[in-house]
Design a protein around this motif. Structure first.
Motif, PDB file in Angstrom:
ATOM      1  N   ILE A   1       0.837  -1.205   0.000  1.00  0.00           N
ATOM      2  CA  ILE A   1       0.000   0.000   0.000  1.00  0.00           C
ATOM      3  C   ILE A   1       0.868   1.250   0.000  1.00  0.00           C
ATOM      4  N   LYS A   2       1.932   1.260   0.814  1.00  0.00           N
ATOM      5  CA  LYS A   2       2.840   2.409   0.868  1.00  0.00           C
ATOM      6  C   LYS A   2       3.518   2.644  -0.474  1.00  0.00           C
ATOM      7  N   LYS A   3       3.993   1.551  -1.116  1.00  0.00           N
ATOM      8  CA  LYS A   3       4.669   1.688  -2.407  1.00  0.00           C
ATOM      9  C   LYS A   3       3.712   2.166  -3.491  1.00  0.00           C
ATOM     10  N   LEU A   4       2.478   1.700  -3.452  1.00  0.00           N
ATOM     11  CA  LEU A   4       1.487   2.152  -4.445  1.00  0.00           C
ATOM     12  C   LEU A   4       1.275   3.663  -4.345  1.00  0.00           C
ATOM     13  N   GLU A   5       1.306   4.170  -3.124  1.00  0.00           N
ATOM     14  CA  GLU A   5       1.094   5.608  -2.947  1.00  0.00           C
ATOM     15  C   GLU A   5       2.325   6.411  -3.342  1.00  0.00           C
ATOM     16  N   THR A   6       3.528   5.946  -2.893  1.00  0.00           N
ATOM     17  CA  THR A   6       4.734   6.731  -3.163  1.00  0.00           C
ATOM     18  C   THR A   6       5.186   6.645  -4.615  1.00  0.00           C
ATOM     19  N   GLU A   7       4.974   5.499  -5.264  1.00  0.00           N
ATOM     20  CA  GLU A   7       5.486   5.331  -6.632  1.00  0.00           C
ATOM     21  C   GLU A   7       4.433   5.569  -7.709  1.00  0.00           C
ATOM     22  N   TYR A   8       3.155   5.394  -7.360  1.00  0.00           N
ATOM     23  CA  TYR A   8       2.113   5.535  -8.381  1.00  0.00           C
ATOM     24  C   TYR A   8       1.009   6.511  -7.988  1.00  0.00           C
ATOM     25  N   GLY A   9       1.106   7.080  -6.790  1.00  0.00           N
ATOM     26  CA  GLY A   9       0.094   8.039  -6.379  1.00  0.00           C
ATOM     27  C   GLY A   9      -1.269   7.427  -6.152  1.00  0.00           C
ATOM     28  N   MET A  10      -1.302   6.145  -5.807  1.00  0.00           N
ATOM     29  CA  MET A  10      -2.567   5.435  -5.619  1.00  0.00           C
ATOM     30  C   MET A  10      -2.830   5.220  -4.134  1.00  0.00           C
ATOM     31  N   LYS A  11      -4.012   5.617  -3.680  1.00  0.00           N
ATOM     32  CA  LYS A  11      -4.419   5.363  -2.300  1.00  0.00           C
ATOM     33  C   LYS A  11      -5.452   4.247  -2.318  1.00  0.00           C
ATOM     34  N   VAL A  12      -5.074   3.116  -1.715  1.00  0.00           N
ATOM     35  CA  VAL A  12      -5.931   1.931  -1.757  1.00  0.00           C
ATOM     36  C   VAL A  12      -6.023   1.317  -0.365  1.00  0.00           C
ATOM     37  N   ASP A  13      -6.966   0.382  -0.199  1.00  0.00           N
ATOM     38  CA  ASP A  13      -7.106  -0.291   1.087  1.00  0.00           C
ATOM     39  C   ASP A  13      -6.600  -1.725   0.982  1.00  0.00           C
ATOM     40  N   ARG A  14      -6.499  -2.384   2.136  1.00  0.00           N
ATOM     41  CA  ARG A  14      -5.961  -3.750   2.181  1.00  0.00           C
ATOM     42  C   ARG A  14      -6.814  -4.715   1.368  1.00  0.00           C
ATOM     43  N   LYS A  15      -8.131  -4.540   1.432  1.00  0.00           N
ATOM     44  CA  LYS A  15      -9.024  -5.453   0.732  1.00  0.00           C
ATOM     45  C   LYS A  15      -8.753  -5.446  -0.771  1.00  0.00           C
ATOM     46  N   SER A  16      -8.540  -4.251  -1.329  1.00  0.00           N
ATOM     47  CA  SER A  16      -8.263  -4.141  -2.771  1.00  0.00           C
ATOM     48  C   SER A  16      -6.926  -4.775  -3.117  1.00  0.00           C
ATOM     49  N   VAL A  17      -5.936  -4.534  -2.254  1.00  0.00           N
ATOM     50  CA  VAL A  17      -4.615  -5.120  -2.503  1.00  0.00           C
ATOM     51  C   VAL A  17      -4.688  -6.636  -2.474  1.00  0.00           C
ATOM     52  N   LYS A  18      -5.344  -7.200  -1.465  1.00  0.00           N
ATOM     53  CA  LYS A  18      -5.443  -8.652  -1.374  1.00  0.00           C
ATOM     54  C   LYS A  18      -6.171  -9.227  -2.571  1.00  0.00           C
ATOM     55  N   SER A  19      -7.248  -8.574  -2.998  1.00  0.00           N
ATOM     56  CA  SER A  19      -8.017  -9.050  -4.151  1.00  0.00           C
ATOM     57  C   SER A  19      -7.152  -9.093  -5.399  1.00  0.00           C
ATOM     58  N   ASN A  20      -6.337  -8.043  -5.618  1.00  0.00           N
ATOM     59  CA  ASN A  20      -5.468  -8.004  -6.799  1.00  0.00           C
ATOM     60  C   ASN A  20      -4.338  -9.011  -6.698  1.00  0.00           C
ATOM     61  N   LEU A  21      -3.829  -9.219  -5.493  1.00  0.00           N
ATOM     62  CA  LEU A  21      -2.784 -10.231  -5.318  1.00  0.00           C
ATOM     63  C   LEU A  21      -3.304 -11.615  -5.681  1.00  0.00           C
ATOM     64  N   MET A  22      -4.502 -11.927  -5.223  1.00  0.00           N
ATOM     65  CA  MET A  22      -5.071 -13.241  -5.520  1.00  0.00           C
ATOM     66  C   MET A  22      -5.372 -13.375  -7.006  1.00  0.00           C
ATOM     67  N   ASN A  23      -5.764 -12.277  -7.654  1.00  0.00           N
ATOM     68  CA  ASN A  23      -5.989 -12.311  -9.106  1.00  0.00           C
ATOM     69  C   ASN A  23      -4.695 -12.615  -9.849  1.00  0.00           C
ATOM     70  N   LEU A  24      -3.612 -12.009  -9.414  1.00  0.00           N
ATOM     71  CA  LEU A  24      -2.314 -12.252 -10.043  1.00  0.00           C
ATOM     72  C   LEU A  24      -1.912 -13.718  -9.903  1.00  0.00           C
ATOM     73  N   VAL A  25      -2.166 -14.283  -8.727  1.00  0.00           N
ATOM     74  CA  VAL A  25      -1.872 -15.701  -8.518  1.00  0.00           C
ATOM     75  C   VAL A  25      -2.725 -16.548  -9.456  1.00  0.00           C
ATOM     76  N   ASP A  26      -3.994 -16.213  -9.584  1.00  0.00           N
ATOM     77  CA  ASP A  26      -4.885 -16.955 -10.480  1.00  0.00           C
ATOM     78  C   ASP A  26      -4.449 -16.838 -11.933  1.00  0.00           C
ATOM     79  N   PHE A  27      -3.872 -15.686 -12.293  1.00  0.00           N
ATOM     80  CA  PHE A  27      -3.401 -15.488 -13.663  1.00  0.00           C
ATOM     81  C   PHE A  27      -2.118 -16.263 -13.951  1.00  0.00           C
TER      82      PHE A  27
END
Length: 358
Positions: free
Chosen positions: A36-62
């Motif tokens: 979450i910290k890296k997403l904000e500092t490197e991409y200017g994205m403010k996100v929550d844990r739920k969104s991060v976990k969902s995307n992580l699991m999607n990447l694993v599924d891919f």
């Protein structure tokens, strides 16, 4: 922060993947809060844990190479849920493999210096920031020369295409002049049937054949310029000596030390038993150790049971020109027994050197 800002969260999974590639490995992991910290500092994205976990699991599924530690726990409703932590990207190459690739480039004399540096930077990009920090000290070794021919890598690519297509190639073959620059050996191009490329002593060679001969020749690829693929088909391999049943590359390399192209001959050597490691290094295991009885019967003038107790007689098939240079390099550790003309050639060269440095 990145030079661009991601619009919304459509690219969040790609951004997370790049963060894990860049900053993690099995020894450097990240939890969701770190991502979450890296997403904000490197991409200017403010996100929550739920969104991060969902995307992580999607990447694993891919099917992306992501690893994590899973922990089971009971929530307030008494249900078992899975928590994840210690996420990292499982890189295709480990640090040792990447370092081997970099070292192979540093030791290659056929890659121009600037291209070598560019390739090393690309290889560093296959890992993470921790590997890049480890190899900051990597540089070209003092005294290690790289070719001046910027066409070398293009030559390799074109020859590879010609071999795949079964086509002849034409090229100017060059040598260095007193001005330290490459100059064509002759005005006309060499036209050859290309069969195989090999790397030897940090240099690339083309194993090929001339139409009017039935033997194989070896040419350094970094000495070629103005290479072109011709429309003519290569000569059938069955018409070339050493290619009748396909090229036995280990045997060819053992028989052509230093890539000399003269016909291979049977050579008998007397060597120090302590130097057998050098024999294997140069000839692999393509040589025969002669029995003491055979030596006594066939080479009585060259064998003394008392003084030769720590010596071995070996028989190898090799280019005589290559053996001359190899035997001169190893001096008193190697003695050529036969053929007689090669033995005499080495003796004359040694005597000439001794006379010169009296």
């Amino acid at each position: 922060m990145s030079t661009y800002m991601v619009d919304g969260k459509k690219m969040m999974n790609i951004c997370i993947l790049e963060i894990l590639r860049k900053y993690t490995d099995s020894e450097h992991t990240m939890d969701q809060k770190d991502i979450i910290k890296k997403l904000e500092t490197e991409y200017g994205m403010k996100v929550d844990r739920k969104s991060v976990k969902s995307n992580l699991m999607n990447l694993v599924d891919f099917g992306y190479n992501l690893e994590c530690t899973e922990i089971e726990r009971e929530n307030k409703n008494g249900e078992i849920e899975i928590l994840t932590k210690d996420w990292y990207y499982n890189h295709e190459f480990d640090d040792a493999e990447l370092r081997m690739l970099i070292d192979s480039i540093l030791f290659s004399k056929t890659i121009p210096r600037n291209q070598a540096q560019e390739l090393i930077e690309k290889i560093k990009g296959l890992s993470n920031v921790y590997f890049s920090a480890k190899v900051q000290h990597v540089c070209n070794l003092p005294g290690l020369s790289h070719t001046d021919n910027r066409q070398t890598m293009l030559n390799v690519e074109m020859i590879d295409d010609a071999i795949s297509e079964g086509k002849k190639v034409a090229f100017l073959y060059n040598t260095y002049g007193i001005d330290k620059q490459l100059h064509p050996r002759k005005d006309t191009k060499y036209i050859v049937n290309p069969y195989q490329m090999v790397a030897n002593e940090g240099k690339y060679y083309l194993i090929c054949n001339y139409d009017k001969y039935d033997n194989l020749s070896n040419y350094r690829i970094d000495r070629m310029t103005e290479i072109e693929i011709l429309d003519e088909k290569v000569k059938d391999k069955s018409l070339v000596k050493g290619m009748e049943h396909g090229l036995n590359l280990p045997q060819h390399m053992a028989e052509h030390l230093y890539m000399f192209s003269d016909p291979a001959a049977t050579i008998v050597l007397k060597v120090q038993k302590g130097n057998m490691g050098d024999i294997v290094d140069w000839f692999d295991k393509n040589f025969e150790v002669l029995s003491p009885k055979f030596v006594q019967n066939n080479y009585p003038d060259n064998f003394n049971p008392e003084t030769d107790a720590n010596k071995a007689f070996i028989r190898v098939t090799c280019s005589q020109n290559a053996m001359f240079h190899w035997a001169m390099q190893y001096g008193t550790s190697v003695e050529v027994i036969e053929p007689a003309d090669l033995r005499e050639r080495i003796r004359d060269a040694v005597n000439e050197m001794a006379e010169r440095y009296k």
